[in-house]
Design a protein around this motif. Structure first.
Motif, PDB file in Angstrom:
ATOM      1  N   THR A   1      14.333 -12.679 -13.603  1.00 18.77           N
ATOM      2  CA  THR A   1      13.590 -11.412 -13.927  1.00 18.77           C
ATOM      3  C   THR A   1      14.668 -10.262 -13.967  1.00 18.77           C
ATOM      4  O   THR A   1      14.943  -9.386 -14.734  1.00 18.77           O
TER       5      THR A   1
ATOM      6  N   LEU B   1      10.010  -6.967 -11.706  1.00 23.32           N
ATOM      7  CA  LEU B   1       9.032  -6.694 -10.666  1.00 23.32           C
ATOM      8  C   LEU B   1       8.519  -5.272 -10.403  1.00 23.32           C
ATOM      9  O   LEU B   1       9.374  -4.616 -10.469  1.00 23.32           O
TER      10      LEU B   1
ATOM     11  N   LEU C   1       4.951  -9.554 -10.874  1.00 27.55           N
ATOM     12  CA  LEU C   1       5.567  -9.707 -12.158  1.00 27.55           C
ATOM     13  C   LEU C   1       4.825  -8.779 -13.162  1.00 27.55           C
ATOM     14  O   LEU C   1       3.841  -9.104 -13.520  1.00 27.55           O
TER      15      LEU C   1
END
Length: 286
Positions: free
Chosen positions: A77, A237, A48
């Protein structure tokens, strides 16, 4: 109800464990630089990348310690829920909290709450590298996260062939915030600024900061933080980042010889016992 990593009242009541009596340390072995075989390349799906107004924070997600929470972090995300979120609660010597769509501690995503994963079951196939066998318990690492479990000698005696294990709240560890009920984690999370063992087996650990702990510690403090608050400008990511923008990351491998030597150094400096939060985990980001 505000979802908190720990309520203010509870914080006031808790104290860090007192240090054990001083012991005469052994002479630690000389430290050497890691070699080519001492590194591992983390899975891009488990990295991340958090860009903030204070700098970049990189967290390695550990699905083994939180098999339900890890996919949630990835999903939110990818939905962009974390972009622009503020660090609305930051406590010196403790943690920095974020991930609330309302930026005040009372919000959550439109997804259902998650069941607690304060502990997990460790089997023979669990990727845990044991650093210290303490007879009744074993201390080691799953990726960058220090964990402790019941002795593996108990595995043949359990119905599923596994034993209980849980992560340790060392600096950089990433945990899920929740309300008063154990199964109330949703989107909010916190990054540890310092060690805080009182959280163990009370909050879910889903990863650890491998780069940018200095950024976490530089965030503006407050409970709540007065405006203007520091924020996550963009969260991605590694696997989803354009190739030209993707940082190249390698992390020390707990199975490698350098890490085993680091464990020996750590024990020598701590009277023969490992201090897990003090174990170095080198990372290279290019």
């Amino acid at each position: 109800m505000i979802r908190t990593a720990l309520t203010a009242a509870a914080l006031a009541a808790l104290a860090l464990a007192a240090p054990s009596a001083a012991q005469t340390p052994q002479t630690p072995p000389a430290e050497t630089a890691p070699g080519p075989n001492d590194w591992r390349a983390p899975d891009p799906q488990d990295i991340l990348v958090i860009d903030t107004n204070k700098g970049r924070i990189i967290v390695e997600i550990t699905p083994t310690t939180a098999p339900l929470h890890a996919p949630r972090i990835r999903e939110l995300t990818r939905k962009g829920v974390y972009d622009g979120r503020t660090f609305f609660r930051v406590i010196d010597g403790f943690m920095a909290q974020t991930g609330d769509p309302l930026d005040n501690g009372t919000g959550e995503s439109d997804l259902p709450n998650l069941p607690a994963e304060f502990t997990f079951r460790r089997g023979t196939d669990t990727p845990m590298v044991v650093a210290d066998d303490q007879s009744v318990a074993e201390l080691g690492f799953i990726g960058p996260v220090p964990v402790i479990s019941q002795s593996s000698m108990l595995m043949p005696m359990t119905a599923d062939g596994k034993v209980n294990a849980w992560g340790l709240f060392c600096p950089g560890v990433a945990g899920m915030a929740r309300g008063s009920e154990p199964d109330s984690a949703n989107s909010q999370f916190f990054l540890m600024r310092d060690e805080y063992p009182k959280l163990e087996k009370r909050y879910t650990i889903w990863g650890r900061v491998i780069s940018g702990l200095d950024v976490v510690r530089a965030l503006k403090t407050g409970e709540p933080v007065d405006p203007p608050q520091d924020k996550m400008t963009k969260v991605q990511l590694l696997a989803d980042m354009p190739a030209a923008e993707r940082p190249k990351i390698r992390v020390i491998d707990p199975k490698g010889p350098w890490f085993q030597a680091e464990i020996a150094r750590n024990k020598a400096l701590n009277g023969g016992h490992i201090s897990p939060c003090g174990v170095k985990i080198p990372v290279e980001v290019k």
